[in-house]
Motif scaffolding. Sequence first.
Motif, short mmCIF file in Angstrom:
data_model
loop_
_atom_site.label_atom_id
_atom_site.label_comp_id
_atom_site.label_asym_id
_atom_site.label_seq_id
_atom_site.Cartn_x
_atom_site.Cartn_y
_atom_site.Cartn_z
N ILE A 1 2.69 -10.64 3.85
CA ILE A 1 1.41 -10.54 3.36
C ILE A 1 0.80 -12.08 3.54
O ILE A 1 -0.43 -12.02 4.27
N ILE B 1 6.95 -6.80 3.96
CA ILE B 1 5.42 -7.03 4.76
C ILE B 1 5.27 -8.48 4.46
O ILE B 1 4.94 -8.89 3.10
N ILE C 1 -3.58 0.84 -6.95
CA ILE C 1 -3.13 1.97 -6.21
C ILE C 1 -2.27 2.77 -6.97
O ILE C 1 -2.26 4.00 -6.57
N CYS D 1 7.60 -7.14 -1.93
CA CYS D 1 7.09 -5.94 -1.18
C CYS D 1 8.51 -5.25 -0.91
O CYS D 1 9.19 -5.95 -0.03
N PRO D 2 8.95 -3.93 -1.28
CA PRO D 2 9.99 -3.06 -0.86
C PRO D 2 10.13 -3.09 0.78
O PRO D 2 11.42 -2.78 1.34
N VAL D 3 9.25 -3.16 1.55
CA VAL D 3 9.27 -3.18 3.02
C VAL D 3 8.99 -4.36 3.83
O VAL D 3 8.84 -4.61 5.15
N CYS E 1 2.92 -0.43 4.74
CA CYS E 1 3.04 -0.37 3.46
C CYS E 1 3.41 0.95 3.09
O CYS E 1 2.73 2.07 3.60
N ILE E 2 3.74 1.14 2.00
CA ILE E 2 4.03 2.52 1.27
C ILE E 2 3.51 2.60 -0.03
O ILE E 2 3.90 3.38 -0.92
N ARG E 3 2.42 1.97 -0.20
CA ARG E 3 1.38 1.93 -1.38
C ARG E 3 2.31 2.11 -2.79
O ARG E 3 2.14 2.90 -3.62
N CYS E 4 3.19 1.07 -2.93
CA CYS E 4 3.92 1.00 -4.23
C CYS E 4 3.29 0.15 -5.34
O CYS E 4 3.21 0.15 -6.48
N GLY E 5 2.27 -0.78 -4.76
CA GLY E 5 1.72 -1.67 -5.83
C GLY E 5 2.12 -2.76 -6.28
O GLY E 5 1.68 -3.69 -7.32
N ALA E 6 3.66 -2.88 -6.04
CA ALA E 6 4.28 -4.16 -6.66
C ALA E 6 3.67 -5.24 -6.08
O ALA E 6 3.52 -6.49 -7.32
N CYS E 7 3.05 -5.49 -5.02
CA CYS E 7 2.35 -6.83 -4.69
C CYS E 7 1.16 -7.05 -5.73
O CYS E 7 0.77 -8.32 -5.91
N ILE F 1 -2.43 -6.07 -1.24
CA ILE F 1 -2.41 -5.28 -0.16
C ILE F 1 -3.76 -5.00 0.31
O ILE F 1 -4.33 -4.87 1.53
S1 SF4 Z 1 4.37 -4.36 -2.22
FE1 SF4 Z 1 4.22 -3.86 -0.16
S2 SF4 Z 1 4.47 -1.77 0.09
FE2 SF4 Z 1 4.10 -1.99 -2.01
S3 SF4 Z 1 1.59 -1.85 -1.88
FE3 SF4 Z 1 2.16 -4.18 -1.58
S4 SF4 Z 1 2.40 -4.46 0.55
FE4 SF4 Z 1 2.49 -2.08 0.20
#
Ligand code: SF4
Length: 485
Positions: A381, A379, A157, A375-377, A315-321, A344
């Motif tokens: 998962i 979530i 993403i 996940c920076p927020v 989700c803020i779409r960071c892609g870390a997950c 995600i």
């Molecule tokens: S790490 Fe968290 S915020 Fe970032 S894409 Fe995955 S679910 Fe979204």
Amino acid sequence: MSGVALDPKTSPVFPMAAKAALGDTQMRKNVRHATDVIQSKRARVVGEMPDWQQLREAGRQIRQHTMEHLDFYLEQFEENCTRAGGVVHWARDAEEAKRIVTALVKASGSDEVIKIKSMTTEEIHLNDALAAAGIHAYETDLAELIIQLGEDQPSHIVVPALHKNRQQIREIFQRKMNLPELGETPQDLADAARMFLREKFLRVKTGVSGANFLIAETGGVCIVESEGNGRMCLTLPETLITIVGIDKVLPRFQDLEVVLQLLPRSATGERMNPYNSIWTGVKEGDGPRAFHVVLMDNARTEILADKEGRQTLNCIRCGACQNACPVYRQTGGQAYGSVYAGPIGAILTPQLQEMHYAQSLPFASSLCGACYEVCPVKINIPEVLIHLRNKVVKQNTAGIAGLFDVEAGAMKAMAMIFKSERRFRAAQRLGRIAETPLVRKDGRGVGWIGWLPGMLGGWTQVRDLQEMPEETFRDWWEKRRTNGN
Ligand code: SF4
């Protein structure tokens, strides 16, 4: 995008697609290398922040609060955006969103658009809809340009072309930009893309963007990026059309202080994105003369209504997950059959499809929890994955279909057995008799089962099962008690 669209309605189920992906050793090498680099950069810049956990908690609270009052903040955004000269449109689903954007582009008098990287437009396959209406969309983000010219599909993403290495990108540029002498340094490739895009920036009069955040308090829209191509698309065209999921809203301008620390560190391992653009409505003599925002639902309100699943919208779409996930790191993104891949994707895609498609995705996880940790927020998962697995099972075993579902029948039988000690002991005895023809002894006389028939075969696909012991734990325990030990 002219490659075969990643669409959960038509893509093969994850186990089949993953098996094919595992055979692509070059792709796996590219994904592993890229995710390793991003992960180590992320670890370094996150390590610099003594208050990282407090920041994560602040991010979680902002997103949770927003979702609890989403209707209020969306209306506040509409009011403030309209006051600043923007026009807000509401789209219930992907079809409506595509109709609105196509009509707006046509009304702008253009048959081409320059585009900023946007997962929302990928989600609804906007480029295909524009092409069907005779409108050509030019991707201007470098990774999206690689995907578009290579007639490929995104696999991440944040870094959609992460599965391609430099040589593969060079080959695409040589072929599609007609540059047989193109060098192979990053600078050569960046220069080629710059020359290719510059002419589009100066010629095309209509821009289409997504958004990282909407700010309810001001009616502003925010985009963060690394290359500056996005800013060219935001400032040069006469008409700007922004399409965004309704989950992207933030209540206050000040909330950016938190999310703009969390997002770049988690996404690309940078302390701050090189380009952070915030625009609010239109201004005479500065930037686009017409500005439209399409607020798209596309099943997000259904996700919001689900108490356990709704945290997905944080989700803020960071892609870390994705970078942290051991499954994604082996299969790459395209095996997920959706533009949202990795953990995600495994929770978002099935919910966007109202659980009718992509039912295999909640099972595409080892539940190791690495995604939750990064996940920076915050979530959770794994929690959502289990919740969705439960939903998939319920959906598939509801009504008449449930009566013919072999797995569901087996689970019911197991439940019956586990409820009674007598039945459990009888099942153990039967199991020992049934396994006899399958057991092979090793050199030390230990019995192993290398193959199980039918549905049970999954257990022995990648491991051997040890023979059941002669004496069960219960028998041993009772004997021990009787002997007074
Ligand atoms: S790490 Fe968290 S915020 Fe970032 S894409 Fe995955 S679910 Fe979204």
